[in-house]
Write a protein that holds these residues in place. Structure first.
Motif, PDB file in Angstrom:
ATOM      1  N   ALA B 495       0.207  -9.693  14.622  1.00 43.72           N
ATOM      2  CA  ALA B 495      -0.963 -10.242  14.297  1.00 43.72           C
ATOM      3  C   ALA B 495      -1.396 -10.494  12.919  1.00 43.72           C
ATOM      4  O   ALA B 495      -0.978  -9.800  11.900  1.00 43.72           O
ATOM      5  CB  ALA B 495      -2.008  -9.909  15.353  1.00 43.72           C
ATOM      6  N   GLU B 496      -2.259 -11.368  12.510  1.00 46.99           N
ATOM      7  CA  GLU B 496      -2.902 -11.621  11.301  1.00 46.99           C
ATOM      8  C   GLU B 496      -3.750 -10.231  11.056  1.00 46.99           C
ATOM      9  O   GLU B 496      -4.394  -9.748  11.982  1.00 46.99           O
ATOM     10  CB  GLU B 496      -4.006 -12.745  11.258  1.00 46.99           C
ATOM     11  CG  GLU B 496      -4.682 -12.681   9.931  1.00 46.99           C
ATOM     12  CD  GLU B 496      -6.141 -12.139   9.779  1.00 46.99           C
ATOM     13  OE1 GLU B 496      -6.421 -12.111   8.761  1.00 46.99           O
ATOM     14  OE2 GLU B 496      -6.489 -11.281  10.862  1.00 46.99           O
ATOM     15  N   ARG B 497      -3.559  -9.645   9.930  1.00 44.60           N
ATOM     16  CA  ARG B 497      -4.152  -8.329   9.517  1.00 44.60           C
ATOM     17  C   ARG B 497      -4.665  -8.044   8.015  1.00 44.60           C
ATOM     18  O   ARG B 497      -4.063  -8.740   7.275  1.00 44.60           O
ATOM     19  CB  ARG B 497      -3.002  -7.175   9.726  1.00 44.60           C
ATOM     20  CG  ARG B 497      -3.633  -5.711   9.737  1.00 44.60           C
ATOM     21  CD  ARG B 497      -2.778  -4.624   9.518  1.00 44.60           C
ATOM     22  NE  ARG B 497      -1.772  -4.757   8.627  1.00 44.60           N
ATOM     23  CZ  ARG B 497      -0.494  -4.139   8.337  1.00 44.60           C
ATOM     24  NH1 ARG B 497      -0.267  -3.435   9.333  1.00 44.60           N
ATOM     25  NH2 ARG B 497       0.242  -4.256   7.205  1.00 44.60           N
ATOM     26  N   THR B 498      -5.964  -7.706   7.884  1.00 50.28           N
ATOM     27  CA  THR B 498      -6.722  -7.344   6.557  1.00 50.28           C
ATOM     28  C   THR B 498      -6.412  -6.148   6.645  1.00 50.28           C
ATOM     29  O   THR B 498      -7.242  -5.356   7.419  1.00 50.28           O
ATOM     30  CB  THR B 498      -7.911  -8.053   6.296  1.00 50.28           C
ATOM     31  OG1 THR B 498      -7.696  -9.595   6.885  1.00 50.28           O
ATOM     32  CG2 THR B 498      -8.320  -8.043   5.131  1.00 50.28           C
ATOM     33  N   ARG B 499      -5.707  -5.410   5.513  1.00 47.78           N
ATOM     34  CA  ARG B 499      -5.756  -4.121   5.516  1.00 47.78           C
ATOM     35  C   ARG B 499      -6.491  -3.879   3.967  1.00 47.78           C
ATOM     36  O   ARG B 499      -6.076  -4.359   2.933  1.00 47.78           O
ATOM     37  CB  ARG B 499      -4.239  -3.450   5.437  1.00 47.78           C
ATOM     38  CG  ARG B 499      -4.094  -2.055   4.966  1.00 47.78           C
ATOM     39  CD  ARG B 499      -2.917  -1.358   5.249  1.00 47.78           C
ATOM     40  NE  ARG B 499      -2.788  -1.261   6.771  1.00 47.78           N
ATOM     41  CZ  ARG B 499      -1.603  -0.766   7.285  1.00 47.78           C
ATOM     42  NH1 ARG B 499      -0.555  -0.391   6.752  1.00 47.78           N
ATOM     43  NH2 ARG B 499      -1.634  -0.360   8.491  1.00 47.78           N
ATOM     44  N   THR B 500      -7.345  -2.875   4.121  1.00 45.33           N
ATOM     45  CA  THR B 500      -7.981  -2.089   3.026  1.00 45.33           C
ATOM     46  C   THR B 500      -7.465  -0.890   2.730  1.00 45.33           C
ATOM     47  O   THR B 500      -7.934  -0.007   3.752  1.00 45.33           O
ATOM     48  CB  THR B 500      -9.367  -2.432   2.905  1.00 45.33           C
ATOM     49  OG1 THR B 500      -9.753  -4.103   3.103  1.00 45.33           O
ATOM     50  CG2 THR B 500     -10.008  -2.360   1.605  1.00 45.33           C
ATOM     51  N   LYS B 501      -7.281  -0.267   1.346  1.00 43.59           N
ATOM     52  CA  LYS B 501      -7.004   1.157   1.283  1.00 43.59           C
ATOM     53  C   LYS B 501      -7.673   1.596   0.131  1.00 43.59           C
ATOM     54  O   LYS B 501      -7.547   0.904  -1.057  1.00 43.59           O
ATOM     55  CB  LYS B 501      -5.693   1.404   1.286  1.00 43.59           C
ATOM     56  CG  LYS B 501      -4.896   1.426   2.900  1.00 43.59           C
ATOM     57  CD  LYS B 501      -3.532   1.590   2.542  1.00 43.59           C
ATOM     58  CE  LYS B 501      -2.992   2.863   2.484  1.00 43.59           C
ATOM     59  NZ  LYS B 501      -1.375   3.406   2.656  1.00 43.59           N
ATOM     60  N   SER B 519      -9.865  15.542  -2.333  1.00 43.08           N
ATOM     61  CA  SER B 519      -9.222  13.998  -2.156  1.00 43.08           C
ATOM     62  C   SER B 519      -9.932  13.113  -1.044  1.00 43.08           C
ATOM     63  O   SER B 519     -10.535  14.049  -0.049  1.00 43.08           O
ATOM     64  CB  SER B 519      -7.793  13.982  -1.535  1.00 43.08           C
ATOM     65  OG  SER B 519      -7.643  14.630  -0.367  1.00 43.08           O
ATOM     66  N   TYR B 520     -10.105  12.032  -1.018  1.00 42.79           N
ATOM     67  CA  TYR B 520     -10.718  11.117  -0.022  1.00 42.79           C
ATOM     68  C   TYR B 520      -9.866   9.909   0.098  1.00 42.79           C
ATOM     69  O   TYR B 520      -9.440   9.200  -1.029  1.00 42.79           O
ATOM     70  CB  TYR B 520     -12.039  10.821  -0.874  1.00 42.79           C
ATOM     71  CG  TYR B 520     -13.092  10.000   0.405  1.00 42.79           C
ATOM     72  CD1 TYR B 520     -13.647  10.717   1.284  1.00 42.79           C
ATOM     73  CD2 TYR B 520     -13.032   8.575   0.280  1.00 42.79           C
ATOM     74  CE1 TYR B 520     -14.509   9.758   2.063  1.00 42.79           C
ATOM     75  CE2 TYR B 520     -13.708   7.912   0.947  1.00 42.79           C
ATOM     76  CZ  TYR B 520     -14.383   8.461   1.975  1.00 42.79           C
ATOM     77  OH  TYR B 520     -15.056   7.620   2.785  1.00 42.79           O
ATOM     78  N   ASP B 521      -9.481   9.486   1.124  1.00 39.11           N
ATOM     79  CA  ASP B 521      -8.673   8.162   1.513  1.00 39.11           C
ATOM     80  C   ASP B 521      -9.443   7.575   2.647  1.00 39.11           C
ATOM     81  O   ASP B 521      -9.821   8.001   3.618  1.00 39.11           O
ATOM     82  CB  ASP B 521      -7.502   8.777   1.765  1.00 39.11           C
ATOM     83  CG  ASP B 521      -6.771   9.172   0.509  1.00 39.11           C
ATOM     84  OD1 ASP B 521      -6.292   8.416  -0.283  1.00 39.11           O
ATOM     85  OD2 ASP B 521      -6.398  10.544   0.651  1.00 39.11           O
ATOM     86  N   LEU B 522      -9.672   6.300   2.508  1.00 39.59           N
ATOM     87  CA  LEU B 522      -9.901   5.472   3.489  1.00 39.59           C
ATOM     88  C   LEU B 522      -9.112   4.358   3.773  1.00 39.59           C
ATOM     89  O   LEU B 522      -8.621   3.668   2.677  1.00 39.59           O
ATOM     90  CB  LEU B 522     -11.400   4.823   3.071  1.00 39.59           C
ATOM     91  CG  LEU B 522     -12.422   4.263   4.235  1.00 39.59           C
ATOM     92  CD1 LEU B 522     -12.509   5.155   5.321  1.00 39.59           C
ATOM     93  CD2 LEU B 522     -13.268   3.636   3.483  1.00 39.59           C
ATOM     94  N   THR B 523      -8.573   4.081   5.091  1.00 35.58           N
ATOM     95  CA  THR B 523      -7.943   2.800   5.360  1.00 35.58           C
ATOM     96  C   THR B 523      -8.587   2.167   6.371  1.00 35.58           C
ATOM     97  O   THR B 523      -9.103   2.606   7.597  1.00 35.58           O
ATOM     98  CB  THR B 523      -6.409   3.415   5.765  1.00 35.58           C
ATOM     99  OG1 THR B 523      -6.035   4.371   5.044  1.00 35.58           O
ATOM    100  CG2 THR B 523      -5.554   2.185   6.458  1.00 35.58           C
ATOM    101  N   GLN B 524      -8.575   0.778   6.316  1.00 39.44           N
ATOM    102  CA  GLN B 524      -9.578  -0.030   7.438  1.00 39.44           C
ATOM    103  C   GLN B 524      -8.173  -1.159   7.761  1.00 39.44           C
ATOM    104  O   GLN B 524      -8.122  -2.063   6.657  1.00 39.44           O
ATOM    105  CB  GLN B 524     -10.526  -0.529   6.806  1.00 39.44           C
ATOM    106  CG  GLN B 524     -11.084  -1.108   7.834  1.00 39.44           C
ATOM    107  CD  GLN B 524     -12.854  -1.564   7.520  1.00 39.44           C
ATOM    108  OE1 GLN B 524     -13.599  -0.624   7.487  1.00 39.44           O
ATOM    109  NE2 GLN B 524     -13.080  -2.706   7.019  1.00 39.44           N
ATOM    110  N   ASP B 525      -8.032  -1.405   8.923  1.00 43.16           N
ATOM    111  CA  ASP B 525      -7.305  -2.860   9.422  1.00 43.16           C
ATOM    112  C   ASP B 525      -8.108  -3.515  10.184  1.00 43.16           C
ATOM    113  O   ASP B 525      -8.768  -3.095  11.263  1.00 43.16           O
ATOM    114  CB  ASP B 525      -5.996  -2.248  10.299  1.00 43.16           C
ATOM    115  CG  ASP B 525      -5.134  -1.546   9.368  1.00 43.16           C
ATOM    116  OD1 ASP B 525      -4.993  -1.640   8.182  1.00 43.16           O
ATOM    117  OD2 ASP B 525      -4.056  -0.944   9.903  1.00 43.16           O
ATOM    118  N   ARG B 526      -8.314  -4.951   9.860  1.00 42.00           N
ATOM    119  CA  ARG B 526      -9.247  -5.656  10.759  1.00 42.00           C
ATOM    120  C   ARG B 526      -8.003  -6.824  11.260  1.00 42.00           C
ATOM    121  O   ARG B 526      -7.170  -7.315  10.449  1.00 42.00           O
ATOM    122  CB  ARG B 526     -10.191  -6.307   9.930  1.00 42.00           C
ATOM    123  CG  ARG B 526     -11.292  -5.403   9.690  1.00 42.00           C
ATOM    124  CD  ARG B 526     -11.812  -4.681  10.660  1.00 42.00           C
ATOM    125  NE  ARG B 526     -12.518  -5.445  11.667  1.00 42.00           N
ATOM    126  CZ  ARG B 526     -12.762  -4.577  12.786  1.00 42.00           C
ATOM    127  NH1 ARG B 526     -12.861  -3.440  13.031  1.00 42.00           N
ATOM    128  NH2 ARG B 526     -13.415  -5.310  13.954  1.00 42.00           N
TER     129      ARG B 526
END
Lengths: 326, 725
Positions: B495-501, B519-526
């Motif tokens: 599917a269509e996906r917007t990923r921000t890391k 360390s600090y990591d963030l991942t977001q998929d919409r």
């Protein structure tokens, strides 16, 4: 599908490579390793214990290896002269006015005036092959890592510990500044250490696998520095039964094992990202039981959820196995 | 089948077998030249507590009694020549033992032989009525079946005779490799390995739809052989590699046949036995070529091409073992003749045109070609009970992924740089919902090193994946019978996906004694265009690590990590007459994991004593909350089971304290205490028993293994001697 330009480029490259004459080194400024031993006895002694030293000192295969210490540290003529001048001045009770001997020799490590790239260049004189063929441009090279960040040649081995946090794997390579290869990686990848302590994990903390079982940290043409072309090809190294081809294939499984599994460790069984049935319901939401939420005590949920029945989820070769039940 | 009996014959004899290593010393090696050529650590261990959980020895073999933790032998310049011989072992004569031996000549060749055992325990609480009477055939005594057929409620009585078993696998791998280096530039290598994987795995089966869910111990008897050969040439100008590899997988059990304990006689719609195909024999061969050329002092071109051929042609099983099912069609083929080829091509060009500028460009083509015939099945037998009256078409799924990317790094000064990158991926698939999708990824990375003792790396990445069109593929059901499709339902991997890391890693060496990193990591998929299925995913990972050297020989360390994962998904409970959004429901999945460890290490206390103490805790919690989106008072409302699931969790504590005392220059002793505790709350597993009808009345004629992974708490005390020679 499409025809790749790779073979043509590779053939041209091989032709050029074999045609190019080998370079010769200027040997006039070299003094020999015994001269190093005079002042740097401790370092020399430790280096002499390594396989590398055995090749350099006892079975050199080319002019560079014959240079011993200077193969890496560069020709030491000026360094030795400056050091001896310093010693003579000190012996005569005169203040030494000349340049420091250290500026005439290549040094490695965090305090080196050389950039990581220039330091690595010395190692790559011999090591830019094998697993390092793709070092240039790789993730670790482009992030400015030096070879000596992870490897040591003639420093003390890591202090022996009475109790190990991770079991030490069996390996021929011991030139790490830490007890295990994994602990070297954890310096920059701390979350991986945390993931390996989860209930569902691969046998890394038991010392039966290492990061290098799946990743070529020295550079790989593959995604995520994998040792094989894809995630699945890497997994098939230990799980060849799941390779197929199968009569009935489950497309997300065939494309990427990570669609369902978290390889570095999970608090869910079988390294799953999410427990079934919700894992399966991320995609399967249609007529019949896949569209029903199901109670926690339902046979569709307890034990292994959907795979209580659809156990051949990695692929089936049975003519009646289109639903992965056979 | 293996029962819980554990026996370890000959443990006392094992150290004796290592004596030759020690006796070799005077004959082969001059002691004065090198004071230590090897070591051996032998100990005695005792355990207390409940260690019956499979989690305790999942991948290891910690048992009471004598053990050899490790041994090594390093013979350099054998007989005053350039030959060498090394040998290492770990956990010798245990299930997880490792042996590695190398013989070679410096700079000329080295040959390595290895032996590795890897256990994998799944559960130790299982019990079964099944017995394997021949290869892949699981049977239940006729009398038991007759009794259960006439009275399924007598299952608890029948289970009194169930056999407890350890459901576990063991891998045993033996192999060897040789590398010849006739010159510094050329090398040739050969490698062979043979791995046997044996044991049992919990396996779910079903007969007569879900009437008889029968969990069985799947017999595993795999053998895998691998051969590799390669050549390499490399100089400072560049190099090339060529290699061949073959992997042959064989399964001694091509089919699994199991009895139905609740039905002894075949009938249409009611099978007395089931049969399914286990993993078929397969083989894969590959050719790999790679080359690199330094076009100038600053520019390098690297190319790799690999081609894998995967084959599988095991004979098909008949549609069913149930002889009462009539009108079973003929098979369209006797075997699959499965043929896949994967060709991977990578081209990378990297250059440093300026002292401060690094440029990298890469192109990758991965072609997964599936030449397996597509077979049409006019009908098939479902769960060995009856014809499904559905046609099915097997599909040769294939895909091609091409990517091109570039990155540029500008060196601000030593240790500080800024990197920008871009990648474009084109993925085309055959026989899936999305025929073609494209993804653009942009990233920027900033490395800062303002002080020698402080460095920080910050990365941001944004990716947008767009399928060209999303059309549900219905080829699998060529004559109808498709599952209902809900508008807006899209498979998340297509599917269509917007990923921000985003992420940052900070390392501080405050002094020679104190270092700190975080360390600090963030991942977001919409999945913005998905109305059903996976809607979004979010991961937060953070960690802090500190170490302090109190004195030259005393160091302290502590680490903490916190992770949080969230995903949301939406579905619809559907019936043909009530296909409305009033039956929609959502599920919110939350995992939180905390990992803590701390310890202290004292080395060379009075040059005699080393002490280590450390503790670690991994604490995970999981929540699955479910919510209806419709109105229960409206007609046709179906969603009555959308209730929150009980919270799940695991806790794994490990406390270790060890004191090593040096008795002499080459002999030291160690006293070690370990405490491990594992707790879990898992509503899916901890209720498991062979009969589950108390929880789900639909399982009155079903049978499970009752496999659980219960908590454990174990104290391990060991004393060992480490002798260096």
């Amino acid at each position: 599908m499409r025809r790749s330009p790779g073979p043509v480029v590779l053939a041209l490259l091989a032709g050029v490579l074999l045609w190019v004459p080998a370079q010769c080194a200027d040997v006039s400024q070299y003094v020999g390793s015994k001269a190093c031993d005079e002042c740097h006895h401790q370092g020399y002694r430790k280096f002499a214990l390594t396989k590398m030293a055995k090749v350099f000192f006892d079975a050199p295969r080319n002019e560079l290896e014959q240079q011993g210490c200077e193969a890496c540290h560069g020709p030491a003529q000026e360094h030795v002269e400056a050091a001896r001048a310093h010693d003579r001045a000190r012996a005569s009770g005169i203040a030494y006015q000349g340049p420091p001997s250290g500026q005439f020799i290549l040094r490695f490590g965090k305090d080196s005036p050389l950039s990581a790239r220039d330091q690595n260049d010395r190692c790559l004189q011999c090591h830019e092959k094998g697993q390092r063929l793709f070092w240039q441009g790789s993730a670790h090279e482009s992030r400015g890592l030096a070879c000596v960040t992870c490897h040591q040649v003639h420093q003390d081995p890591p202090a022996a510990v009475a109790a190990a946090r991770f079991q030490q794997p069996l390996t021929g390579n011991t030139l790490f500044p830490k007890r295990t290869q994994m602990e070297v990686c954890f310096d920059c990848h701390p979350m991986r250490k945390a993931q390996l302590l989860r209930s569902s994990h691969m046998p890394v903390r038991e010392g039966l696998m290492t990061c290098a079982s799946c990743h070529n940290v020295h550079g790989s043409p593959n995604p995520k520095l994998l040792i094989a072309a894809t995630v699945n090809d890497t997994c098939y190294k230990c799980h060849p039964e799941r390779r197929g081809p199968f009569l009935w294939e489950h497309p997300p499984v065939m494309e990427n094992c990570l669609n369902c599994h978290e390889a570095h460790g999970s608090s869910r069984a079988q390294l799953l990202r999410i427990n079934p049935p919700r894992l399966c319901q991320e995609c399967h939401t249609s007529t019949g039981h896949p569209g029903t939420p199901q109670l926690a005590t339902s046979r569709y949920v307890f034990n292994r959820g959907c795979t209580n029945c659809h156990s051949q989820i990695h692929g089936s070769n049975s003519p009646s196995g289109s639903r992965f039940q056979r | 089948m293996d029962t819980r009996t554990i026996k370890k014959p000959g443990r006392l004899l094992q150290p004796v077998l290592l004596l030759p290593l020690i006796l070799l010393k005077p004959a082969l090696y001059a002691q004065d030249a090198n004071p230590s050529i090897g070591d051996v650590e032998i100990g005695l261990r005792t355990l207390a507590g409940d260690r019956s959980s499979s989690q305790f020895n999942e991948y290891r073999d910690i048992t009471p009694g004598l053990y050899i933790q490790r041994a090594s032998l390093d013979l350099e310049h054998l007989f005053q020549t350039n030959y060498f011989l090394t040998f290492q072992t770990r956990q010798s004569w245990q299930k997880d033992q490792r042996f590695l031996g190398t013989f070679g000549n410096y700079g000329k060749f080295s040959c390595t032989a290895r032996w590795e055992g890897t256990p994998h325990d799944f559960t130790n609480t299982a019990a079964t009525l099944y017995t394997m009477t021949s290869s892949g055939v699981l049977t239940i005594p006729g009398a038991t079946r007759t009794a259960l057929q006439s009275n399924p409620a007598s299952l608890p009585q029948a289970l009194a005779g169930a056999t407890p078993l350890n459901v576990a696998l063991t891998r045993k791998l033996g192999g060897g490799s040789c590398q010849f280096t006739p010159s510094a530039a050329w090398s040739f290598n050969l490698q062979y390995s043979h791995e046997a994987e044996n044991g049992y795995r919990p396996f779910g089966t079903t007969l007569n739809n879900t009437t008889n869910m029968l969990e069985v111990p799947e017999p595993v008897d795999y053998k895998t052989q691998e051969v590799q050969a390669g050549v390499e040439y490399g100089t400072r100008k560049g190099g090339f590699q060529a290699g061949y590899a073959a992997s042959l997988f064989g399964n001694e059990n091509q089919a699994l046949v199991w009895d139905n304990p609740f039905n002894a006689t075949d009938a249409a719609g009611s099978a007395s036995r089931g049969r399914l195909a286990l993993y078929p024999n397969n083989n894969a061969q590959s050719l790999n070529f790679a080359g690199a050329l330094n076009l100038s002092r600053t520019t390098r071109l690297m190319v790799s091409v690999s081609s894998d051929w995967m084959r599988q042609n095991a004979s098909f099983l008949p549609f069913t073992i149930n002889t009462a099912v009539a009108n079973v069609p003929a098979l369209p083929a006797n075997s699959l003749n499965g043929r896949k080829t994967a060709v991977a091509t990578n081209i990378t060009l990297t250059s440093h045109p300026l002292a401060r500028l690094s440029l990298t460009a890469h192109y990758r083509d991965y072609d997964y070609i599936n030449d397996t015939p597509s077979l049409f099945f006019s009908n098939y037998v479902m769960t060995d009970s009856a014809l499904a009256n559905l046609a099915r078409q097997s599909l040769p799924y294939a895909f091609n992924q091409q990517s091109i990317g570039t990155s540029a790094t500008w060196l601000l000064h030593k240790g500080e740089s800024v990197t920008v990158g871009y990648e474009f991926v084109d993925l085309s698939r055959q026989h899936r919902d999305v025929a073609d999708s494209r993804e653009h990824t942009g990233s920027v990375t900033l490395d800062l090193n303002p002080k020698k003792w402080f460095s920080m790396r910050t990365t941001y990445e944004h990716a947008q994946r767009d399928p060209q069109t999303y059309v549900a593929n219905l080829e699998l059901y060529p004559q109808g019978g498709n599952p209902a499709l809900i508008p807006g339902w899209e498979l998340y991997d297509e599917a269509e996906r917007t990923r921000t890391k985003g992420g940052t890693l900070m390392q501080v060496d405050a002094s020679d004694r104190l270092s700190f990193s975080a360390s600090y990591d963030l991942t977001q998929d919409r999945y913005n265009e998905s109305l059903y299925g996976l809607l979004g995913y979010r991961a937060l990972e953070s960690s802090a690590d500190v170490s302090y050297q109190l004195y030259n020989n005393v160091s302290l360390f502590g680490t903490y990590a916190y992770e949080r994962y969230k995903s949301d998904q939406r579905s619809r409970q559907y019936s043909a007459s009530n296909d409305t959004s009033n039956n929609d429901w959502e599920s919110y999945i939350r995992d939180a994991i905390q990992t803590l460890s701390a310890g202290a290490s004292v080395s060379r206390l009075r040059n005699k004593v080393s002490v280590d103490v450390f503790y670690s805790l991994s604490f995970a919690k999981g929540q699955i909350d479910n919510r209806i989106l419709g109105n229960p008072s409206l007609a046709g409302f179906l969603v009555t089971t959308a209730q929150d699931y009980p919270e799940t969790g695991t806790r794994y504590h490990q406390l270790t304290g060890a004191v090593r005392y040096r008795l002499s220059n080459n002999l030291s002793s160690k006293l070690q205490y370990q405490w491990e505790r594992y707790d879990r709350t898992d509503f899916q597993l901890q209720i498991m028993s062979p009969s589950m009808s108390l929880y789900d009345s639909g399982t009155k004629t079903s049978l499970f293994l009752g496999g659980d992974v219960p908590p454990y708490q174990v104290h391990i005390l060991s004393v060992s001697l480490d002798y260096r020679f």
